[in-house]
Design an enzyme around this catalytic site. Sequence first.
Site, PDB file in Angstrom:
ATOM      1  CG  HIS A  96      25.180 -21.535   0.321  1.00  0.00           C
ATOM      2  ND1 HIS A  96      24.370 -21.241  -0.757  1.00  0.00           N
ATOM      3  CD2 HIS A  96      26.225 -22.240  -0.194  1.00  0.00           C
ATOM      4  CE1 HIS A  96      24.891 -21.747  -1.861  1.00  0.00           C
ATOM      5  NE2 HIS A  96      26.014 -22.360  -1.542  1.00  0.00           N
ATOM      6  CE  LYS A 143      10.141 -20.411   1.864  1.00  0.00           C
ATOM      7  NZ  LYS A 143      11.179 -19.611   1.203  1.00  0.00           N
ATOM      8  NE  ARG A 144      16.972 -25.539   5.598  1.00  0.00           N
ATOM      9  CZ  ARG A 144      17.501 -24.630   6.427  1.00  0.00           C
ATOM     10  NH1 ARG A 144      17.500 -24.842   7.738  1.00  0.00           N
ATOM     11  NH2 ARG A 144      18.038 -23.529   5.957  1.00  0.00           N
ATOM     12  CE  LYS A 157      14.702 -21.923   5.196  1.00  0.00           C
ATOM     13  NZ  LYS A 157      15.159 -21.171   4.019  1.00  0.00           N
ATOM     14  CB  THR A 172      16.392 -21.330  -5.422  1.00  0.00           C
ATOM     15  OG1 THR A 172      16.264 -22.459  -4.537  1.00  0.00           O
ATOM     16  CG2 THR A 172      17.839 -20.866  -5.459  1.00  0.00           C
ATOM     17  CE  LYS A 197      13.954 -24.326  -7.283  1.00  0.00           C
ATOM     18  NZ  LYS A 197      14.319 -25.109  -6.083  1.00  0.00           N
TER      19      LYS A 197
END
Length: 843
Positions: free
Chosen positions: A379, A570-571, A576, A678, A682
């Site tokens: 991952h 998100k985290r 990110k 993901t 969504k």
Amino acid sequence: MGDSKFSGRELNERTGLSTRMVKKSFLEHLKFSLAKDRYTWTPHDCYKALALVVRDRLVDRWIATQQTHHKRSAKRVYYLSLEYLMGRSLASNLLNLGIYDHCIEALEELKSELEPRLHTDLPELADVLEQEPDAGLGNGGLGRLAACFLDSLATLDLPAIGYGIRYEFGIFQQEIRNGYQIEKPEEWLRYGNPWEIERAERTVTVRFGGRTVHRQVDGGVQVDWIDTQTVLGVPYDTPIAGYGTNTVNTLRLWHARASEEFDLDLFNYGDYIRAVEDKTLSESISKVLYPNDKIAVGKELRFKQQYFFVSCSLQDILRRYKTDHTTFDEFPDKVAIQLNDTHPALAIPELMRLLVDLEGVPWKKAWEICTRTFGYTNHTLLPEALERWAVEMFERLLPRHLEIIYEINQQFLRQVLMGFPRQMDRLKRMSLIEEGADRQVRMAYLAMAGSHSVNGVAELHTRLLKQGLMRDFHEMWPDKFNNKTNGVTQRRWLLQCNPRLSRLITQHIGDGWVTELTGLEKLAPLAEDAGFRQVFGEIKLQNKRDLSNYINKTMGLKIDPHSLFDVQIKRLHEYKRQLLNLLHVVALYLQAKQDPDSIEVPRTFIFGAKAAPGYEMAKLVIKLINSVADVVNEDPAIGGKLRVVFLPNYRVSLAERIFPASDLSEQISTAGKEASGTGNMKFALNGALTIGTLDGANIEIREEVGADNIFIFGLTAEEVVATKAGGYNPKRFYESQPFLREVIDLIASGFFSHLEPELFRPIIDSLLHGGDPYMLMADFQAYVECQRLVSQTYLDRETWTRMAILNVARMGKFSSDRTIRQYAEEIWGLKPVPIDLDDPILA
């Protein structure tokens, strides 16, 4: 799903699905299970009673599922994951059983019938659902993916059991004080968990420490692991229901319990603290999700957690297998074990220990069984995220497993040498042991060596694994490597969380999309239907109003539902690039200060993120987001055209509010860093348009929705590598781009932290003097230009809505049902086993 399918059980008050039976069962559980009446029940009691009503109906199918799988000798997949971010279960179970509407009717009828006699109001179903705490047994995408997979496995009638840890405290509860993240314990079990059933009779023993003794036995060597400390693993089972099917699979979570409650001798001598010390240390294993591994004690606890849960699970798997088999010849034909990242990689030496030391299976045969049984999902593309554990820790805590790993490594390196003679550097690169002053076991390498399948989770991710991190292994075993692009369950992430849009879709194309998401393609022609676009837009606006009301109620901040909702949830991790998003916010703020009329599209920037407790830079970014929000939201000069919201305590149930209300989905990670993502799926499934880099699954989303229906910017993964190789100098962008320099200088000046002007200096230093590792400076200009295109497009609402509809219509590929079918067919060799409640074998 109608009642007729289950008519044979309708007269049973424990299994009946009619409104009448639900109502009767609800009242009986309030009275007989909770000892409550109309004078004393609370909304939480109503939740627990309704959950027990649902659990009764699941148990009937649950038992039938287990009996059918056993009597038909079905092959099962055992999914090993250290995280399961399940969220709430009641609503999804109601939908999957087909009794959501019956429960609404039951509560409405009860309220009407009991109204004159009620001392405490009976809540509506929506209020009951809000009583359930999130089961936050995960940190982010990894755990949420595992939860989606469990839903799909049951819906597809695939025999499966998920294994993990029953953390007493899940992912922490986040509070924001003065802009800073404060972590509080998440006590999700405070009032009990009505879904789980303790299986104390299946308790297993897990050992740590001690030493090994090698004995000659019958011409061979028998190894005994002795003088160990023991911990008990007690399983708690949760039913996992499929949608529109009778299959109910199992999630089995392990709770650590001391082998002895306390030392009676010490207690009798008055040493009360030492008397319970071992109990406290033992039970800390399942106390909290992800202890802070920046410190030695935290690292050791995390290591113990990983071994504890795989040892418990493998003992359980072998027990199940041995009920019908006297040899292990058929083990890989009946058992598939999937490792969800490297956290469960200790399962490989543990299975070898159980087979060789306890079951007497010869090493060669045991290793063949092992490699045919395990599959490994990677991952991450971040080298620092590939787990390594110190050899010294193995020596202290798992001495027998270290011996097994050494033997695996010796035989593995012999294979490498035979395949690549005279390439001694390759031996060093591929060894399971990283040599040096602090020798380490490379867990990802162990997972690859011990598995027959290694998969990435997006096409780009898999390609980069083959070309980069795992190139040597791919060259040795090219057939092991495969891609399984992630997916999400549409049952939770559209049907449940966005009922308005779900009803609209079903009215026009039927409800087949709930179990076959590719059916959404039938919506594509409706993008040209002005009437459909109008209703679609009205639904989006109503969802935005709902979120606006929630933000006003919980934070006291009013936002305009007609503004563009620009969302990044998100985290919090530097790759990110929440910080890149925030730099754009500051850029727009500067633009608005100079000319408020230049902001043609009012925007509400919505952030939601948790930072790991020991991740100081990420926590500082959260502080900066909140500091910018304080300034922007209070500045009357910009006329309310910009709003910045940081929603505290981001979690599954909060995400369910946000996705349906979002206009723009921020998927802006540095290209080549995000494995898949993901959240991007969504958002698009709920009609948000994506702005993103060519990273992770964004590439495949672009392929599906079309390049004209997504906003792509920035360096590609290959360009990132080339730019760094050429000597990346972030300061050059600062010096050559006046607008970027103005943004950086404003933050550096202390404008957003006037009481502590140097507060955000570490962020600025990272960008200008720390190499800007995630290349925000290089992508800033392209991002700003892409955001201008977003604003221009949003001004044409017909075009925007048309694009949004096409995004929904073309999300069929990104169902976790498709992902799981591929795992089942291509890795596990698993076939569906439908459950017939009237099957004679159940008699």
